[in-house]
Design an enzyme around this catalytic site. Structure first.
Site, PDB file in Angstrom:
ATOM      1  CG  ASP A 175      -1.876   1.091   1.333  1.00 51.98           C
ATOM      2  OD1 ASP A 175      -1.608   2.189   0.789  1.00 51.98           O
ATOM      3  OD2 ASP A 175      -2.931   0.889   1.956  1.00 51.98           O
ATOM      4  CB  ILE A 176       1.167   4.122  -2.340  1.00 54.14           C
ATOM      5  CG1 ILE A 176       2.197   5.184  -2.672  1.00 54.14           C
ATOM      6  CG2 ILE A 176      -0.197   4.755  -2.208  1.00 54.14           C
ATOM      7  CD1 ILE A 176       3.432   4.676  -3.333  1.00 54.14           C
TER       8      ILE A 176
ATOM      9  N   GLY B 262      -9.047   5.757  -5.655  1.00 53.47           N
ATOM     10  CA  GLY B 262      -7.801   5.006  -5.811  1.00 53.47           C
ATOM     11  C   GLY B 262      -6.694   5.491  -4.895  1.00 53.47           C
TER      12      GLY B 262
ATOM     13  CG  ASP C 237      -5.987  11.928  -5.647  1.00 54.06           C
ATOM     14  OD1 ASP C 237      -5.310  12.452  -4.754  1.00 54.06           O
ATOM     15  OD2 ASP C 237      -6.550  12.569  -6.557  1.00 54.06           O
TER      16      ASP C 237
ATOM     17  CB  SER D  33      -1.740   6.186 -16.168  1.00 49.69           C
ATOM     18  OG  SER D  33      -1.714   7.599 -16.238  1.00 49.69           O
ATOM     19  CB  THR D  34      -2.143   0.866 -14.539  1.00 48.58           C
ATOM     20  OG1 THR D  34      -1.861   0.764 -13.132  1.00 48.58           O
ATOM     21  CG2 THR D  34      -0.873   1.175 -15.297  1.00 48.58           C
ATOM     22  N   GLY D  35      -5.049   2.507 -13.228  1.00 56.78           N
ATOM     23  CA  GLY D  35      -6.321   2.241 -12.554  1.00 56.78           C
ATOM     24  C   GLY D  35      -7.441   2.939 -13.304  1.00 56.78           C
TER      25      GLY D  35
ATOM     26  CE1 TYR E  36      -7.901   9.936 -14.674  1.00 57.61           C
ATOM     27  CE2 TYR E  36      -5.588  10.560 -14.660  1.00 57.61           C
ATOM     28  CZ  TYR E  36      -6.918  10.869 -14.396  1.00 57.61           C
ATOM     29  OH  TYR E  36      -7.234  12.096 -13.865  1.00 57.61           O
TER      30      TYR E  36
END
Ligand code: AR6
Length: 187
Positions: free
Chosen positions: A17-18, A39, A41, A128-130, A132
């Protein structure tokens, strides 16, 4: 393969988890408004607390948000990291609308903000892979290729660049991309 070294910088892949990373900086997959979203963000604003949004609002007032491919830096609030770099990846639109170069710029501009702040370690999500919808296989090659080029160009600037993948599937896609980068760029 889960890590490589380029120009004295370790580039590593982990599942996690980031918001829980112990790096100096964590990167947010933001949008041009800088006002939050879902996500990564949503998770970053939730974990870090309201101070992050307050700084994002100040940046918006000063420069009007953040363009796709660019990056800005704020506090990390209550997270372990000391700073958040907010970058905006491209929305996937088939691949011929500049998505590859914009994704490369998002990674490269983020890395340069970390370097200029003289911070040494940074963790990225898979930008970008979620929401977006950038295909993960291609995004992984862009992410890792940009990191290797940056690490060589700015040798010794950063100690670690970590990519934090949210699922086993994404981790295995990134591992495969790292093998490919190892063969094509390091061989
Ligand atoms: N830690 C690590 N990775 C995560 C986490 C987490 N806590 N949560 C999700 N992921 P996304 P984007 C993965 O959609 O595609 C927001 O609404 C996720 O599974 O967060 O760049 C923004 O406000 C995926 O693999 O980012 C923008 O409007 C990856 O992180 C928009 O989404 C990126 O997914 C940005 O979309």
């Amino acid at each position: 393969m889960s890590q490589i070294t380029a120009g004295n910088t370790t580039i590593s892949l982990v599942r996690g988890d980031i918001t829980e990373q112990d790096t100096d900086v964590v990167v947010n997959a933001a949008n041009t408004s800088l006002l939050g979203g879902g996500g990564v963000d949503g998770a970053i604003h939730k974990a870090g607390g309201p101070q992050i949004l307050e700084e994002c609002r100040q940046i918006r007032a000063a420069q009007g948000g953040c363009k796709t491919g660019e990056a800005v830096m704020t506090t990390a609030g209550q997270m372990k990291a000391s700073k958040v770099v907010h970058t905006v990846g491209p929305v996937w639109a088939g691949g011929s609308k500049g998505e590859y170069i914009l994704l490369e710029r998002a990674y490269d501009n983020s890395l340069n903000l970390v370097r200029k702040a003289k911070l040494k370690t940074v963790a990225f999500p898979s930008i970008s892979t979620g929401a977006y919808r950038f295909p993960t296989e291609q995004a992984a090659l862009v992410a890792l290729g940009t990191m290797v080029r940056f690490a060589r160009k700015h040798e010794g600037a950063l100690d670690e660049i970590r990519l934090v993948l949210f699922s086993d599937t994404d981790l295995s896609v990134y591992r495969k991309a790292l093998d490919e980068v190892q063969q094509t760029m390091m061989g």
